[in-house]
Design a protein around this motif. Structure first.
Motif, mmCIF file in Angstrom:
data_model
loop_
_atom_site.group_PDB
_atom_site.id
_atom_site.type_symbol
_atom_site.label_atom_id
_atom_site.label_comp_id
_atom_site.label_asym_id
_atom_site.label_seq_id
_atom_site.Cartn_x
_atom_site.Cartn_y
_atom_site.Cartn_z
ATOM 1 N N ILE A 60 0.856 -1.177 0.000
ATOM 2 C CA ILE A 60 0.000 0.000 0.000
ATOM 3 C C ILE A 60 0.891 1.224 0.000
ATOM 4 C CG2 ILE A 60 -1.720 1.321 1.287
ATOM 5 C CD1 ILE A 60 -2.860 -1.303 2.265
ATOM 6 N N ILE A 61 0.700 2.079 -0.996
ATOM 7 C CA ILE A 61 1.568 3.227 -1.208
ATOM 8 C C ILE A 61 0.862 4.457 -0.651
ATOM 9 C CG2 ILE A 61 2.838 4.566 -2.928
ATOM 10 C CD1 ILE A 61 2.509 2.053 -4.764
ATOM 11 N N ALA A 62 1.268 4.885 0.547
ATOM 12 C CA ALA A 62 0.614 6.008 1.197
ATOM 13 C C ALA A 62 1.457 6.465 2.370
ATOM 14 C CB ALA A 62 -0.773 5.589 1.697
ATOM 15 N N PRO A 63 1.176 7.643 2.945
ATOM 16 C CA PRO A 63 1.824 8.042 4.188
ATOM 17 C C PRO A 63 1.458 7.075 5.308
ATOM 18 C CG PRO A 63 0.712 9.898 3.143
ATOM 19 C CD PRO A 63 0.270 8.658 2.422
ATOM 20 N N PRO A 64 2.242 7.050 6.420
ATOM 21 C CA PRO A 64 1.878 6.192 7.553
ATOM 22 C C PRO A 64 0.460 6.504 8.031
ATOM 23 C CG PRO A 64 4.073 7.108 7.833
ATOM 24 C CD PRO A 64 3.472 7.804 6.654
ATOM 25 N N LEU A 65 -0.301 5.460 8.314
ATOM 26 C CA LEU A 65 -1.698 5.632 8.689
ATOM 27 C C LEU A 65 -1.935 5.128 10.104
ATOM 28 C CD1 LEU A 65 -3.327 4.235 5.430
ATOM 29 C CD2 LEU A 65 -2.824 6.609 5.978
ATOM 30 N N PRO A 66 -2.735 5.850 10.901
ATOM 31 C CA PRO A 66 -3.099 5.332 12.214
ATOM 32 C C PRO A 66 -4.025 4.137 12.075
ATOM 33 C CG PRO A 66 -4.344 7.319 11.716
ATOM 34 C CD PRO A 66 -3.334 7.153 10.617
ATOM 35 N N THR A 67 -4.105 3.319 13.124
ATOM 36 C CA THR A 67 -4.994 2.158 13.085
ATOM 37 C C THR A 67 -6.450 2.585 13.010
ATOM 38 O OG1 THR A 67 -3.398 0.891 14.376
ATOM 39 C CG2 THR A 67 -5.644 0.038 14.287
ATOM 40 N N VAL A 68 -6.808 3.582 13.811
ATOM 41 C CA VAL A 68 -8.163 4.112 13.804
ATOM 42 C C VAL A 68 -8.075 5.611 13.609
ATOM 43 C CG1 VAL A 68 -10.282 4.431 15.129
ATOM 44 C CG2 VAL A 68 -9.019 2.284 15.312
ATOM 45 N N TRP A 69 -8.852 6.145 12.693
ATOM 46 C CA TRP A 69 -8.817 7.578 12.448
ATOM 47 C C TRP A 69 -9.414 8.323 13.627
ATOM 48 C CZ3 TRP A 69 -6.015 9.504 8.673
ATOM 49 C CH2 TRP A 69 -5.629 8.635 7.658
ATOM 50 N N PRO A 70 -8.785 9.427 14.047
ATOM 51 C CA PRO A 70 -9.267 10.182 15.214
ATOM 52 C C PRO A 70 -10.732 10.582 15.069
ATOM 53 C CG PRO A 70 -7.130 11.001 14.477
ATOM 54 C CD PRO A 70 -7.607 10.037 13.433
ATOM 55 N N GLN A 71 -11.463 10.436 16.135
ATOM 56 C CA GLN A 71 -12.893 10.718 16.124
ATOM 57 C C GLN A 71 -13.145 12.152 16.587
ATOM 58 O OE1 GLN A 71 -15.105 7.891 15.095
ATOM 59 N NE2 GLN A 71 -13.023 7.618 14.370
ATOM 60 N N PHE A 72 -12.645 13.120 15.844
ATOM 61 C CA PHE A 72 -12.831 14.511 16.223
ATOM 62 C C PHE A 72 -13.742 15.214 15.223
ATOM 63 C CE2 PHE A 72 -8.976 14.249 13.621
ATOM 64 C CZ PHE A 72 -9.247 15.162 12.635
ATOM 65 N N GLY A 73 -14.441 16.253 15.698
ATOM 66 C CA GLY A 73 -15.284 17.042 14.813
ATOM 67 C C GLY A 73 -16.484 16.275 14.314
ATOM 68 N N GLN A 74 -17.166 16.872 13.356
ATOM 69 C CA GLN A 74 -18.340 16.251 12.771
ATOM 70 C C GLN A 74 -17.925 15.155 11.786
ATOM 71 O OE1 GLN A 74 -21.587 16.937 13.597
ATOM 72 N NE2 GLN A 74 -20.581 18.123 15.218
ATOM 73 N N PRO A 75 -18.706 14.084 11.687
ATOM 74 C CA PRO A 75 -18.372 13.038 10.710
ATOM 75 C C PRO A 75 -18.465 13.560 9.285
ATOM 76 C CG PRO A 75 -20.542 12.662 11.656
ATOM 77 C CD PRO A 75 -19.919 13.765 12.454
ATOM 78 N N LEU A 76 -17.645 13.013 8.409
ATOM 79 C CA LEU A 76 -17.720 13.352 6.997
ATOM 80 C C LEU A 76 -19.078 12.925 6.449
ATOM 81 C CD1 LEU A 76 -14.224 11.988 5.863
ATOM 82 C CD2 LEU A 76 -14.795 14.326 6.563
ATOM 83 N N GLN A 77 -19.665 13.784 5.654
ATOM 84 C CA GLN A 77 -20.972 13.485 5.073
ATOM 85 C C GLN A 77 -20.755 13.012 3.640
ATOM 86 O OE1 GLN A 77 -23.801 13.854 7.243
ATOM 87 N NE2 GLN A 77 -21.976 14.004 8.540
ATOM 88 N N LEU A 78 -20.952 11.719 3.414
ATOM 89 C CA LEU A 78 -20.609 11.088 2.142
ATOM 90 C C LEU A 78 -21.845 10.835 1.289
ATOM 91 C CD1 LEU A 78 -18.130 8.312 3.387
ATOM 92 C CD2 LEU A 78 -17.652 10.730 2.911
ATOM 93 N N GLY A 79 -21.671 11.010 -0.005
ATOM 94 C CA GLY A 79 -22.636 10.545 -0.982
ATOM 95 C C GLY A 79 -21.921 9.589 -1.915
ATOM 96 N N VAL A 80 -22.420 8.384 -2.052
ATOM 97 C CA VAL A 80 -21.772 7.348 -2.855
ATOM 98 C C VAL A 80 -22.514 7.207 -4.182
ATOM 99 C CG1 VAL A 80 -21.113 4.919 -2.984
ATOM 100 C CG2 VAL A 80 -20.960 6.146 -0.802
ATOM 101 N N MET A 81 -21.757 7.166 -5.268
ATOM 102 C CA MET A 81 -22.300 6.966 -6.609
ATOM 103 C C MET A 81 -21.783 5.633 -7.144
ATOM 104 S SD MET A 81 -21.602 10.868 -7.942
ATOM 105 C CE MET A 81 -21.813 10.422 -9.673
ATOM 106 N N ALA A 82 -22.690 4.761 -7.570
ATOM 107 C CA ALA A 82 -22.286 3.431 -8.018
ATOM 108 C C ALA A 82 -23.196 2.951 -9.128
ATOM 109 C CB ALA A 82 -22.304 2.445 -6.845
ATOM 110 N N SER A 83 -22.626 2.079 -9.976
ATOM 111 C CA SER A 83 -23.378 1.514 -11.095
ATOM 112 C C SER A 83 -23.496 -0.004 -11.040
ATOM 113 C CB SER A 83 -22.703 1.890 -12.425
ATOM 114 O OG SER A 83 -22.618 3.277 -12.595
ATOM 115 N N GLY A 84 -22.718 -0.650 -10.165
ATOM 116 C CA GLY A 84 -22.635 -2.106 -10.192
ATOM 117 C C GLY A 84 -23.130 -2.768 -8.929
ATOM 118 N N ASN A 85 -22.296 -3.663 -8.372
ATOM 119 C CA ASN A 85 -22.775 -4.465 -7.240
ATOM 120 C C ASN A 85 -22.523 -3.829 -5.883
ATOM 121 O OD1 ASN A 85 -20.097 -5.032 -6.472
ATOM 122 N ND2 ASN A 85 -20.035 -6.895 -7.688
ATOM 123 N N GLY A 86 -21.690 -2.798 -5.815
ATOM 124 C CA GLY A 86 -21.570 -2.026 -4.582
ATOM 125 C C GLY A 86 -20.667 -2.600 -3.515
#
Length: 210
Positions: free
Chosen positions: A8-34
């Motif tokens: 996995i090519i990325a910066p070092p990642l914490p095991t669990v992302w910090p639970q600070f602030g409001q949660p990200l509000q996601l909208g998912v767009m998909a065409s297949g099996n999901g």
């Protein structure tokens, strides 16, 4: 690195992302099996991604993602692209739908339609996509077939910001998957998809705090 290893090519990642602030509000767009939708939902449930999925938009009436989303208790909206006179008209309806559901981050998870500036400009730097290759290699359709035809030793997947050119935009995270001598499209695709499920939730969080 062993032949069966995945990088996995990325910066070092914490095991669990910090639970600070409001949660990200996601909208998912998909065409297949999901399957990536479900991986993101599971990451949220585990507490690995501080987010909420506010809406799932799909464009094919028979797409299995709709059943998967309903099983997960997520609101679904069908926007059949065949009913719109242009890509811009479809994207205008997508933007209005996402805003109506309070979405901040747009997550394309197997959305098999090219998007326009109507969507990209409405959510600047907050539209993400996942593609089954190590971009910039093998953009577009049938990326796994392209990789096998080229005889590469490494395939993989990429999460990136969406720009107008197909499968372009700054890379957020990649996972490299070795190609085995007896791989078919199906076997390689399955291993790549396993890594998609790992990196997409992490890449969403990384993009949000970058």
């Amino acid at each position: 690195m062993p032949e069966t290893a995945t990088a996995i090519i990325a910066p070092p990642l914490p095991t669990v992302w910090p639970q600070f602030g409001q949660p990200l509000q996601l909208g998912v767009m998909a065409s297949g099996n999901g399957s990536n939708l479900e991986a993101i939902a599971q990451a949220i449930h585990r507490g690995d991604l501080h987010a909420e999925i506010r809406a799932v938009i799909y464009n094919n009436p028979g797409a299995k993602v709709a059943d998967r989303a309903r099983r997960l208790g997520l609101p679904t909206v069908l926007l059949n692209h065949r009913q719109y006179p242009s890509r811009e008209a479809l994207d205008k309806e997508i933007v209005e739908t996402l805003r109506r559901h309070g979405v901040e981050w747009v997550i394309m998870a197997g959305w098999m339609r090219c998007v326009t500036s109507v969507l990209i400009d409405a959510f600047p730097r907050q539209v993400l996509n996942i593609h089954p290759s190590l971009l910039p290699s093998f953009p577009g359709l049938r990326a796994v077939d392209q990789a096998l035809a080229a005889g590469v030793k490494l395939a993989g997947c990429t999460v990136h910001h969406v720009e107008l050119a197909v499968d372009s935009g700054p890379v957020i995270m990649q996972a490299a998957v070795p190609v085995e001598p007896d791989d078919s499209t199906e076997t390689l695709q399955a291993r790549i998809q396993q890594q998609e499920h790992v990196i997409y939730p992490a890449a969403i969080a990384l993009a949000a705090i970058a």
